[in-house]
Write an enzyme that holds these catalytic residues in place. Sequence first.
Site, mmCIF file in Angstrom:
data_model
loop_
_atom_site.group_PDB
_atom_site.id
_atom_site.type_symbol
_atom_site.label_atom_id
_atom_site.label_comp_id
_atom_site.label_asym_id
_atom_site.label_seq_id
_atom_site.Cartn_x
_atom_site.Cartn_y
_atom_site.Cartn_z
ATOM 1 N N CYS A 123 8.150 29.306 -6.685
ATOM 2 C CA CYS A 123 9.582 29.322 -6.346
ATOM 3 C C CYS A 123 10.175 30.709 -6.615
ATOM 4 C CB CYS A 123 10.306 28.240 -7.157
ATOM 5 S SG CYS A 123 12.016 28.023 -6.661
ATOM 6 N N CYS A 234 8.302 35.856 -14.244
ATOM 7 C CA CYS A 234 8.580 35.469 -12.862
ATOM 8 C C CYS A 234 8.080 36.464 -11.845
ATOM 9 C CB CYS A 234 10.060 35.201 -12.631
ATOM 10 S SG CYS A 234 11.002 36.668 -12.269
HETATM 11 S S1 SF4 Z 1 14.662 30.770 -11.499
HETATM 12 FE FE1 SF4 Z 1 12.841 30.873 -10.205
HETATM 13 S S2 SF4 Z 1 12.060 28.776 -10.296
HETATM 14 FE FE2 SF4 Z 1 14.159 28.621 -10.930
HETATM 15 S S3 SF4 Z 1 15.263 28.135 -9.027
HETATM 16 FE FE3 SF4 Z 1 15.328 30.364 -9.357
HETATM 17 S S4 SF4 Z 1 13.688 31.161 -8.164
HETATM 18 FE FE4 SF4 Z 1 13.291 28.957 -8.429
#
Ligand code: SF4
Length: 245
Positions: A123, A234
């Site tokens: 994500c 991330c």
């Molecule tokens: S922090 Fe990362 S995992 Fe969480 S919604 Fe945002 S993009 Fe997706």
Amino acid sequence: MSASPELVTKIERWNERFQKKSPDEILAFFLGEFRGRIALASSLGAEDQVLTEKILKIDSNSKIFTLDTGRLFPESYDLIARTNDKYGCKIEVFFPEAKKVEEMVNQKGINLFYHSIENRKLCCGIRKVEPLKRAFKGLDAWICGLRKDQSVTRFFTKIVEWDESNGLIKINPLLEWTEKQVWEYIKANDIPYNVLHDHGFPSIGCQPCTRAIKPGEDVRAGRWWWEQPEQKECGLHGKSENIKA
Ligand code: SF4
């Protein structure tokens, strides 16, 4: 991507030259040096709001961009609008590729990130890392709101660094500032900030992945709180403590 030996030497010289200089002096020099090839990658956090104000004072045409992951807090969208209104600027907004988001959500679920680290990284990769790479295209340098006192590992950060993962020069003008200085500056200059900061959110990212922290908790405890600290990565800057978005 590694920096050439000439660039490494240049960066060392810049660090000697700007070691004791103010954020305004650092910004004025690098905005001129890399005119049209430098941008502030704003996470809309307190430090980046200070930088936005300072940058626009020096050059109102400077590029400032942020990432809209599609999962931000309403307060963050409000902050973009308030900042644009106050400074007459247009913070550029980069979105993830719709098709990739569609595929991911339809295959793995709308809140896939809670189910595994792998899902969460997928994500973040689609919603943050890919748009950031696009935002960086055509740049030679980017400006970042890191401060030394944000964590122990940031103590060794330099004002000018080579950002190997993005192949860009990274400038950290607020490196020597304390959190107190940031907030005093915000208040003294009536700089718009995210109202969630007044409600226990020192670090604000995507809504489903950010919670308020309790007094005494680490400032980043509210980010991906369901994961172990060493898993909080991330891919934007590498280690979790360097994530600004
Ligand atoms: S922090 Fe990362 S995992 Fe969480 S919604 Fe945002 S993009 Fe997706």
